[in-house]
Write a protein that holds these residues in place. Sequence first.
Motif, short mmCIF file in Angstrom:
data_model
loop_
_atom_site.label_atom_id
_atom_site.label_comp_id
_atom_site.label_asym_id
_atom_site.label_seq_id
_atom_site.Cartn_x
_atom_site.Cartn_y
_atom_site.Cartn_z
N GLY A 151 -15.80 -2.94 33.84
CA GLY A 151 -15.99 -2.47 35.21
C GLY A 151 -15.70 -3.49 36.29
N PRO A 152 -14.52 -4.04 36.40
CA PRO A 152 -13.32 -3.78 35.61
C PRO A 152 -13.27 -4.63 34.32
N ASN A 153 -12.29 -4.30 33.47
CA ASN A 153 -12.15 -5.01 32.20
C ASN A 153 -11.60 -6.42 32.44
N ARG A 154 -12.24 -7.38 31.78
CA ARG A 154 -11.78 -8.76 31.91
C ARG A 154 -12.37 -9.61 30.79
N PRO A 183 3.57 -11.45 36.00
CA PRO A 183 4.33 -10.20 36.23
C PRO A 183 4.88 -9.55 34.98
N ASN A 184 5.07 -10.29 33.91
CA ASN A 184 5.67 -9.72 32.71
C ASN A 184 4.65 -9.35 31.63
N ALA A 185 3.37 -9.48 31.95
CA ALA A 185 2.33 -9.18 30.97
C ALA A 185 2.06 -7.68 30.93
N ALA A 186 1.97 -7.14 29.73
CA ALA A 186 1.83 -5.69 29.59
C ALA A 186 0.46 -5.19 30.06
N LEU A 224 -7.82 -7.63 33.11
CA LEU A 224 -7.09 -6.70 32.24
C LEU A 224 -6.90 -5.35 32.92
N LYS A 225 -5.84 -4.67 32.55
CA LYS A 225 -5.61 -3.31 33.02
C LYS A 225 -6.41 -2.31 32.20
N SER A 226 -6.66 -2.66 30.95
CA SER A 226 -7.51 -1.85 30.07
C SER A 226 -8.12 -2.76 29.02
N ALA A 227 -9.11 -2.26 28.29
CA ALA A 227 -9.79 -3.08 27.29
C ALA A 227 -8.78 -3.64 26.29
N LEU A 253 -3.88 -12.26 23.13
CA LEU A 253 -4.20 -10.85 23.31
C LEU A 253 -3.35 -9.97 22.41
N ASP A 254 -3.90 -8.85 22.05
CA ASP A 254 -3.14 -7.86 21.28
C ASP A 254 -3.70 -6.49 21.62
N LYS A 255 -2.82 -5.50 21.74
CA LYS A 255 -3.28 -4.17 22.14
C LYS A 255 -4.03 -3.43 21.04
#
Length: 465
Positions: free
Chosen positions: A199-202, A231-234, A257-260, A276-278
Amino acid sequence: MKKYVLTTVMAVLMLMFLLPHMGQAASSGTKIVLDNRELANADVLTVNQTTMVPIRVVSEELGYKVGWNQAAQQVTIGSGADTVVLTINQKTATANGAIVSLTQAAMAENQTTYVPLRFVSSQMGLQVKWENTAKTVYLFTSGNPAGSQIGSTPPASSNGGANVPNAVLARVQAISFSDNRLMVTTDRSVSVKDSVLAGPNRILLELSNTGFGPAIGGNLAVGEVGTIAVPNAANVSQVRYFIPKSNPNTVQVVIDLKSANTYKLSTEGTSVFVALDKVTAPNTNVGGSGKKVIVIDAGHGNQDPGAVGNGIREKDINLGIALKVEAILKKNSKVDVVMTRSDDTFLELKERVRVAKNVNADVFISIHNNSGSAAATGTETYYQRDNSKALATTLHKYILQATGFKDRKVQYGNFHVIRETTMPAALLEVGFVSSANDAAQLRKEDFQQRVAEAIAKGLLEYLGV
């Protein structure tokens, strides 16, 4: 990178006789010992408690290239990534593009130019020790361990970061984000606590008993926030770093992060990594699974623009090419890429070396561009140690083909980042920003991409992967 027309030692000495007699100095009887060898005919002077040596000691005994600008009354020591410029009777100098204050200015005495030994030696990567009883200055190259046995080093005039409390033991020297991985490098080992926040993810890192070194966050007050664009981070929007008001002995680094996101924390020497890994947490050991480790260093950065000419700054071209090399190499599953900087930040030369040593790199390359007269043009590649010549030769072959510039050959160069590293290392001078023709090409994205592909091809051929 600015290059100067360097005179021969004899020419330098002849020009010294043109200098006027100035200032008051006392002969000190001090000896200079370089790696356990006493330097002959040092003619040391002591001025305001500063050891001053003739410029011929720097050129003949320490082996650095020396240039003299009669009109500007300036001495240039070294070249390329290791350049110090001192002006007679001026208490500031330029070291690798940054302005540095001096306790004692360079001076002319008895038709000889004298420069402050400690300043020149430390800027060129030598360890300096003083033994008062014997009145001897000891110089050691490449961190010679014998240096720790002799004398003591006087404290620096600045702690390198006004926001560093007395209780702080370590300093953050570099922060970068590349290949979906955060790297935080400190000058000594630190205790790190990691947390996942929502809230937000970080992701939050807390480095205990740590402050900022001058190169990263040195001007930030407690509570002020520095950022790194990614800028190039997913799945990362930015990286933030600051010293919280609630705990001024701690540095906090936040990955927004944009998402968890799953991740793994690991350390290599004095570098902390968050990979990091999705889907699943990756193996964060740099060079894991038998991968070859390549460290890419984009020269200069932030307050140090490097060479400037024809509307471009060297630091921008260096970083542009470096990021393109990284993107190409990331596609090869047999190599692991570590960037010393991934945005417009600045690292001291020794910190660039520290990053490479921390990750036990297989190869190290430093990307630069040159400067000289408007007519100067071409591509050149430098090595310093014998184990680096093959790397430099292989890289130069491909880069020269990509640039189409004049061949300025593979050369020996006594630059800090390729001297103090232990793995094969090369410093690349792609072109001249001072040349209208070279600069016109250097600013083109397709030209940078072509050079990056050449660098990547040379690296992979050298590593045999």
